[in-house]
Write a protein that holds these residues in place. Structure first.
Motif, mmCIF file in Angstrom:
data_model
loop_
_atom_site.group_PDB
_atom_site.id
_atom_site.type_symbol
_atom_site.label_atom_id
_atom_site.label_comp_id
_atom_site.label_asym_id
_atom_site.label_seq_id
_atom_site.Cartn_x
_atom_site.Cartn_y
_atom_site.Cartn_z
ATOM 1 N N SER A 1 0.821 -1.220 0.000
ATOM 2 C CA SER A 1 0.000 0.000 0.000
ATOM 3 C C SER A 1 0.850 1.264 0.000
ATOM 4 O O SER A 1 0.490 2.265 -0.620
ATOM 5 C CB SER A 1 -0.938 -0.004 1.208
ATOM 6 O OG SER A 1 -0.198 -0.136 2.414
ATOM 7 N N ARG A 2 1.989 1.238 0.696
ATOM 8 C CA ARG A 2 2.823 2.445 0.756
ATOM 9 C C ARG A 2 3.363 2.793 -0.630
ATOM 10 O O ARG A 2 3.307 3.946 -1.058
ATOM 11 C CB ARG A 2 3.969 2.249 1.751
ATOM 12 C CG ARG A 2 4.775 3.519 2.023
ATOM 13 C CD ARG A 2 5.746 3.314 3.169
ATOM 14 N NE ARG A 2 5.067 2.955 4.405
ATOM 15 C CZ ARG A 2 4.499 3.859 5.210
ATOM 16 N NH1 ARG A 2 4.542 5.148 4.909
ATOM 17 N NH2 ARG A 2 3.904 3.467 6.313
ATOM 18 N N ASN A 3 3.876 1.778 -1.335
ATOM 19 C CA ASN A 3 4.379 2.036 -2.691
ATOM 20 C C ASN A 3 3.248 2.425 -3.634
ATOM 21 O O ASN A 3 3.412 3.288 -4.502
ATOM 22 C CB ASN A 3 5.101 0.805 -3.225
ATOM 23 C CG ASN A 3 6.482 0.640 -2.627
ATOM 24 O OD1 ASN A 3 7.095 1.608 -2.179
ATOM 25 N ND2 ASN A 3 6.975 -0.591 -2.607
ATOM 26 N N ALA B 1 -2.539 -12.066 -1.241
ATOM 27 C CA ALA B 1 -1.262 -11.847 -0.548
ATOM 28 C C ALA B 1 -0.465 -13.147 -0.570
ATOM 29 O O ALA B 1 -0.898 -14.142 0.017
ATOM 30 C CB ALA B 1 -1.509 -11.417 0.888
ATOM 31 N N PRO B 2 0.682 -13.175 -1.256
ATOM 32 C CA PRO B 2 1.505 -14.390 -1.261
ATOM 33 C C PRO B 2 2.211 -14.554 0.083
ATOM 34 O O PRO B 2 2.810 -13.616 0.595
ATOM 35 C CB PRO B 2 2.506 -14.131 -2.394
ATOM 36 C CG PRO B 2 2.610 -12.645 -2.476
ATOM 37 C CD PRO B 2 1.268 -12.098 -2.068
ATOM 38 N N HIS B 3 2.131 -15.739 0.652
ATOM 39 C CA HIS B 3 2.786 -16.027 1.932
ATOM 40 C C HIS B 3 2.332 -15.010 2.992
ATOM 41 O O HIS B 3 1.165 -14.699 3.105
ATOM 42 C CB HIS B 3 4.312 -16.032 1.774
ATOM 43 C CG HIS B 3 4.769 -16.901 0.638
ATOM 44 N ND1 HIS B 3 4.478 -18.246 0.570
ATOM 45 C CD2 HIS B 3 5.473 -16.614 -0.483
ATOM 46 C CE1 HIS B 3 4.997 -18.756 -0.535
ATOM 47 N NE2 HIS B 3 5.600 -17.787 -1.199
ATOM 48 N N THR B 4 3.265 -14.463 3.707
ATOM 49 C CA THR B 4 2.918 -13.466 4.739
ATOM 50 C C THR B 4 3.261 -12.053 4.278
ATOM 51 O O THR B 4 3.342 -11.127 5.085
ATOM 52 C CB THR B 4 3.681 -13.779 6.043
ATOM 53 O OG1 THR B 4 5.091 -13.795 5.762
ATOM 54 C CG2 THR B 4 3.267 -15.141 6.602
ATOM 55 N N SER B 5 3.474 -11.890 2.990
ATOM 56 C CA SER B 5 3.871 -10.586 2.462
ATOM 57 C C SER B 5 2.768 -9.552 2.651
ATOM 58 O O SER B 5 1.587 -9.860 2.571
ATOM 59 C CB SER B 5 4.200 -10.717 0.970
ATOM 60 O OG SER B 5 4.301 -9.443 0.372
ATOM 61 N N ALA B 6 3.188 -8.322 2.897
ATOM 62 C CA ALA B 6 2.215 -7.233 3.008
ATOM 63 C C ALA B 6 1.773 -6.766 1.633
ATOM 64 O O ALA B 6 0.769 -6.066 1.504
ATOM 65 C CB ALA B 6 2.832 -6.060 3.773
ATOM 66 N N GLY B 7 2.517 -7.135 0.600
ATOM 67 C CA GLY B 7 2.174 -6.735 -0.749
ATOM 68 C C GLY B 7 1.131 -7.657 -1.359
ATOM 69 O O GLY B 7 0.765 -8.692 -0.793
ATOM 70 N N ARG B 8 0.638 -7.277 -2.536
ATOM 71 C CA ARG B 8 -0.389 -8.053 -3.217
ATOM 72 C C ARG B 8 0.012 -8.333 -4.661
ATOM 73 O O ARG B 8 0.740 -7.555 -5.288
ATOM 74 C CB ARG B 8 -1.738 -7.315 -3.217
ATOM 75 C CG ARG B 8 -2.331 -7.063 -1.851
ATOM 76 C CD ARG B 8 -2.692 -8.343 -1.137
ATOM 77 N NE ARG B 8 -3.369 -8.093 0.142
ATOM 78 C CZ ARG B 8 -2.752 -7.891 1.295
ATOM 79 N NH1 ARG B 8 -1.417 -7.893 1.325
ATOM 80 N NH2 ARG B 8 -3.428 -7.698 2.414
ATOM 81 N N LEU B 9 -0.479 -9.463 -5.175
ATOM 82 C CA LEU B 9 -0.308 -9.855 -6.565
ATOM 83 C C LEU B 9 -1.680 -10.119 -7.169
ATOM 84 O O LEU B 9 -2.621 -10.465 -6.449
ATOM 85 C CB LEU B 9 0.530 -11.140 -6.667
ATOM 86 C CG LEU B 9 2.002 -11.075 -6.265
ATOM 87 C CD1 LEU B 9 2.587 -12.478 -6.253
ATOM 88 C CD2 LEU B 9 2.777 -10.173 -7.218
ATOM 89 N N PRO B 10 -1.819 -9.997 -8.496
ATOM 90 C CA PRO B 10 -3.103 -10.344 -9.108
ATOM 91 C C PRO B 10 -3.303 -11.861 -9.117
ATOM 92 O O PRO B 10 -2.353 -12.623 -9.290
ATOM 93 C CB PRO B 10 -2.979 -9.796 -10.533
ATOM 94 C CG PRO B 10 -1.505 -9.764 -10.796
ATOM 95 C CD PRO B 10 -0.853 -9.468 -9.478
ATOM 96 N N THR B 11 -4.532 -12.303 -8.915
ATOM 97 C CA THR B 11 -4.871 -13.711 -9.079
ATOM 98 C C THR B 11 -5.030 -14.014 -10.573
ATOM 99 O O THR B 11 -5.019 -13.099 -11.405
ATOM 100 C CB THR B 11 -6.192 -14.038 -8.371
ATOM 101 O OG1 THR B 11 -7.234 -13.258 -8.986
ATOM 102 C CG2 THR B 11 -6.114 -13.726 -6.889
#
Length: 364
Positions: A44-46, A75-85
């Motif tokens: 979210s920050r980026n 969210a992959p694994h415990t990452s705070a970032g997100r990827l598209p499904t």
């Protein structure tokens, strides 16, 4: 302009776009763009720095939660970032993708190299060059499926090897030579091979094997009056599709090594290993490419939408090419990770298919 893009799935589309407000569309687009460029999740920050509107990281997180609930990101694994499904990528491709156009340099390179490969060589050489070229331009694997049944014939020759085996030599107008072994009917006199050769060569006139077979079936009674039973059996055997040949379909793959570049993690290496295994299963790749022959335009398959890519999580972009009668005779495409540069590769595949079509039309 590129040909229309055909969806391989109806699970996502413009209806979902209407449910997303401007903020959601902008944030979702940035998540997808970042994934296609880097393969990395974005937080979210980026995102608050990347988007054109002024939103706090907290507001971005709220939107991301809604997109995640809609099944478009994760969210992959415990990452705070997100990827598209995969559903998110399909939605992006169907409803938000802005197809670019090839540069004049790319167009000239495709046309020049494909045509040059055909000069003094076979059409298959041109298809192999088209496959390698697509692989190099896309940094993925280039694929072509075609059928030797659609090559225009120039000459057929029956040759006896021994009492029970013979060879049929098929020479195409583009110079391709194909040799096929066949079993000879018991008691076949040597003169029957000459008679069968003359009979077929008098009727070739640039026809394909498929057209000759259709003509033989339509005029079977008439032709059998011209030939004795054993010679008629020989002619039929010479025109037959060899067992296990997938109706004559032939797969060309180039550039698998490109898929090993830019790996991000150990799971990426496992995904590529699975994709290599998929490409070794030629029957399934041919089957998937053949589906791209349906209708006009470029087809895009993403991940588990097709069982072939259900484990490797790969994508394929493919377009059909045609002969002078506008009959589809093959498919050309690119296979790679789901983060392919769709906007660039779609027109690239489309233009390559058009160049190959013109080449085949000109060979008539």
């Amino acid at each position: 302009m590129s040909a229309p893009v055909k969806s391989s799935s109806d699970r996502a589309g413009s209806g979902m776009l209407l449910d997303l407000n401007e903020r959601s569309r902008e944030i979702f687009r940035q998540i997808v763009d970042s994934y296609l460029a880097t393969g990395e999740p974005v937080g979210s920050r980026n995102l608050s720095r990347l988007i054109s509107m002024t939103l706090s990281p907290a507001s971005v997180r709220n939107v991301m939660a809604d997109l995640e609930q809609a099944g478009l990101i994760y969210a992959p694994h415990t990452s705070a970032g997100r990827l598209p499904t995969e559903l998110g990528l399909r939605f992006f491709v169907d409803a938000m993708l802005e197809i670019g156009d090839l540069t004049a340099e790319d167009r000239a390179r495709i046309e020049t190299q494909v045509r040059a490969a055909a000069v003094g060589h076979s059409l298959e050489s041109a298809l192999a060059e088209a496959t390698a070229l697509l692989s190099g331009l896309s940094r993925s694997a280039g694929v072509v499926v075609t059928t030797k049944q659609n090559l225009r014939l120039k000459h057929i020759e029956f040759v006896q090897l021994d009492a029970r085996r013979g060879l049929v030599v098929l020479v195409s107008e583009d110079g391709t030579v194909e040799n096929r072994l066949l079993d000879l009917p018991p008691g076949l006199p040597p003169s029957a091979l000459t008679e069968a050769t003359n009979f077929l060569n008098a009727r070739i006139r640039g026809k394909t094997l498929g057209e000759l077979r259709s003509e033989f079936e339509a005029r079977r009674t008439e032709m059998e009056r011209e030939l004795d039973a054993l010679t008629a059996r020989l002619v039929e055997a010479g025109l037959a599709t060899p067992a296990g040949s997938e109706d004559g379909r032939h797969l060309i793959v180039r550039g698998q090594a490109n898929l090993l570049e830019d790996l991000k993690a150990a799971e990426d290496l496992e995904r590529i290993r699975l994709l290599f295994a998929d490409l070794e299963t030629q029957h399934d790749v041919i089957d998937l490419l053949t589906r791209a022959e349906a209708g006009e335009g470029v087809r895009i398959y993403i991940g588990s939408e097709n069982k072939l890519f259900s484990l490797s999580g790969s994508s394929m972009i493919a377009a059909p090419f045609r002969d002078a009668s506008q009959t589809i005779v093959g498919v050309v495409g690119v296979i790679g990770p789901t983060r392919l540069n769709y906007a660039r590769i779609v027109p690239m595949v489309d233009y390559t298919a058009k160049v190959v079509s013109k080449l085949i039309e000109g060979s008539r």
